[in-house]
Design an enzyme around this catalytic site. Sequence first.
Site, PDB file in Angstrom:
ATOM      1  N   GLU A  63     -27.940  -7.095  23.715  1.00  0.00           N
ATOM      2  CA  GLU A  63     -28.115  -5.816  24.437  1.00  0.00           C
ATOM      3  C   GLU A  63     -27.273  -4.715  23.803  1.00  0.00           C
ATOM      4  OE1 GLU A  63     -27.353  -7.534  28.289  1.00  0.00           O
ATOM      5  OE2 GLU A  63     -29.210  -8.669  28.040  1.00  0.00           O
ATOM      6  N   GLU A 106     -28.254 -16.737  20.858  1.00  0.00           N
ATOM      7  CA  GLU A 106     -29.088 -16.270  21.969  1.00  0.00           C
ATOM      8  C   GLU A 106     -30.363 -15.645  21.417  1.00  0.00           C
ATOM      9  OE1 GLU A 106     -26.526 -15.460  25.658  1.00  0.00           O
ATOM     10  OE2 GLU A 106     -26.406 -13.670  24.450  1.00  0.00           O
ATOM     11  N   ASN A 126     -21.981 -14.476  31.547  1.00  0.00           N
ATOM     12  CA  ASN A 126     -22.016 -13.051  31.191  1.00  0.00           C
ATOM     13  C   ASN A 126     -22.662 -12.306  32.363  1.00  0.00           C
ATOM     14  OD1 ASN A 126     -22.357 -10.521  30.131  1.00  0.00           O
ATOM     15  ND2 ASN A 126     -23.777 -11.138  28.506  1.00  0.00           N
ATOM     16  N   GLY A 139     -33.193 -13.300  29.730  1.00  0.00           N
ATOM     17  CA  GLY A 139     -33.666 -12.625  30.939  1.00  0.00           C
ATOM     18  C   GLY A 139     -35.173 -12.708  31.128  1.00  0.00           C
ATOM     19  N   LYS A 193     -22.977  -9.254  32.748  1.00  0.00           N
ATOM     20  CA  LYS A 193     -23.600  -7.982  32.341  1.00  0.00           C
ATOM     21  C   LYS A 193     -23.166  -6.887  33.329  1.00  0.00           C
ATOM     22  CE  LYS A 193     -27.131 -10.702  30.127  1.00  0.00           C
ATOM     23  NZ  LYS A 193     -28.476 -10.809  29.596  1.00  0.00           N
ATOM     24  N   SER A 253     -31.909 -17.625  29.401  1.00  0.00           N
ATOM     25  CA  SER A 253     -32.578 -18.259  30.546  1.00  0.00           C
ATOM     26  C   SER A 253     -32.090 -19.680  30.832  1.00  0.00           C
ATOM     27  CB  SER A 253     -34.096 -18.216  30.364  1.00  0.00           C
ATOM     28  OG  SER A 253     -34.549 -16.867  30.315  1.00  0.00           O
ATOM     29  N   HIS A 305     -23.428  -8.866  21.521  1.00  0.00           N
ATOM     30  CA  HIS A 305     -24.542  -9.283  22.389  1.00  0.00           C
ATOM     31  C   HIS A 305     -25.803  -8.509  22.013  1.00  0.00           C
ATOM     32  CE1 HIS A 305     -27.020  -9.926  25.911  1.00  0.00           C
ATOM     33  NE2 HIS A 305     -26.310 -11.015  26.091  1.00  0.00           N
TER      34      HIS A 305
HETATM   35  O1  LIG Z   1     -27.876 -12.713  27.581  1.00  0.00           O
HETATM   36  C1  LIG Z   1     -27.567 -13.766  28.107  1.00  0.00           C
HETATM   37  C2  LIG Z   1     -26.165 -14.206  28.174  1.00  0.00           C
HETATM   38  O2  LIG Z   1     -25.367 -13.424  27.361  1.00  0.00           O
HETATM   39  C3  LIG Z   1     -28.587 -14.635  28.727  1.00  0.00           C
HETATM   40  O3  LIG Z   1     -29.075 -14.005  29.858  1.00  0.00           O
HETATM   41  P1  LIG Z   1     -30.010 -14.835  30.869  1.00  0.00           P
HETATM   42  O4  LIG Z   1     -29.286 -16.128  31.135  1.00  0.00           O
HETATM   43  O5  LIG Z   1     -30.096 -13.962  32.099  1.00  0.00           O
HETATM   44  O6  LIG Z   1     -31.308 -15.045  30.176  1.00  0.00           O
END
Ligand SMILES: O=C(CO)COP(=O)(O)O
Length: 248
Positions: free
Chosen positions: A96, A165, A10, A171, A12, A211, A94
């Site tokens: 976010e 997740e 992803n 992150g 983002k 992560s 997601h």
């Molecule tokens: O949100 C994520 C994947 O959709 C995970 O992000 P990170 O791997 O940067 O922690």
Amino acid sequence: MGRKFVVGGNWKMNGDKNQINEIINNLKKGPLDPNAEVVIGVPAIYLAYVKSIVPDSIGVAAQNCWKVPKGAFTGEISPAMIKDVGANWVILGHSERRTIFGEKDELVAEKVAHALESGLKVIACIGETLEEREAGKTEEVVFRQTKALLPAIGNNWANVVLAYEPVWAIGTGKTATPQQAQDVHASLRNWLSSNASPDIAASVRIQYGGSVTAANAKELAACPDIDGFLVGGASLKPEFVDIINASQ
Ligand SMILES: O=C(CO)COP(=O)(O)O
């Protein structure tokens, strides 16, 4: 149980054409485990560009879409448009999208239903916040989020991957331990067995996200109910290849 390992990247809101070229060249160089399915989730504006340079063996996903095919929805894109530029997947729900953009379980479910009806495959994301985990509500939250998806998915489970997740691991560099992730995956599968069907529970692939790096992927991949990853930051880096190969 024959669940094919599936790793999503992803990106983002990251990447420009130069960086995208590097990422794709790195994936082409691989070598990638032929037994792993790979899907990259790219910013909508680059979907067509990525499709034009990526091998067909790698799936391409949008990171969001709207819940109807077309109309007066300024700024949105539809599953029909995603398919029209050759991409076959969409990431929905997601954290976010849920937290920053206020998407509720019902809206996520409507999007999932429409994306599946339109012929896209869906990576559907669920996961608890730190506050919810510390209050002992992890299962309650992921079951509630998954329950909202049941009518939306109907008998389309073959086209769905679930991504667990935990929001506190995204992150932050704070990965769930393999045991923490395995526990949630196992109880989710158990819940699906009672609330969807034993067949669905046994066959649906559940990714872990939060992560994930080359350094922790192998141990996570060894857990019996972890069927792949949804990778954020590390999917922009060369180590993404090692994460894809983590179940070898
Ligand atoms: O949100 C994520 C994947 O959709 C995970 O992000 P990170 O791997 O940067 O922690």
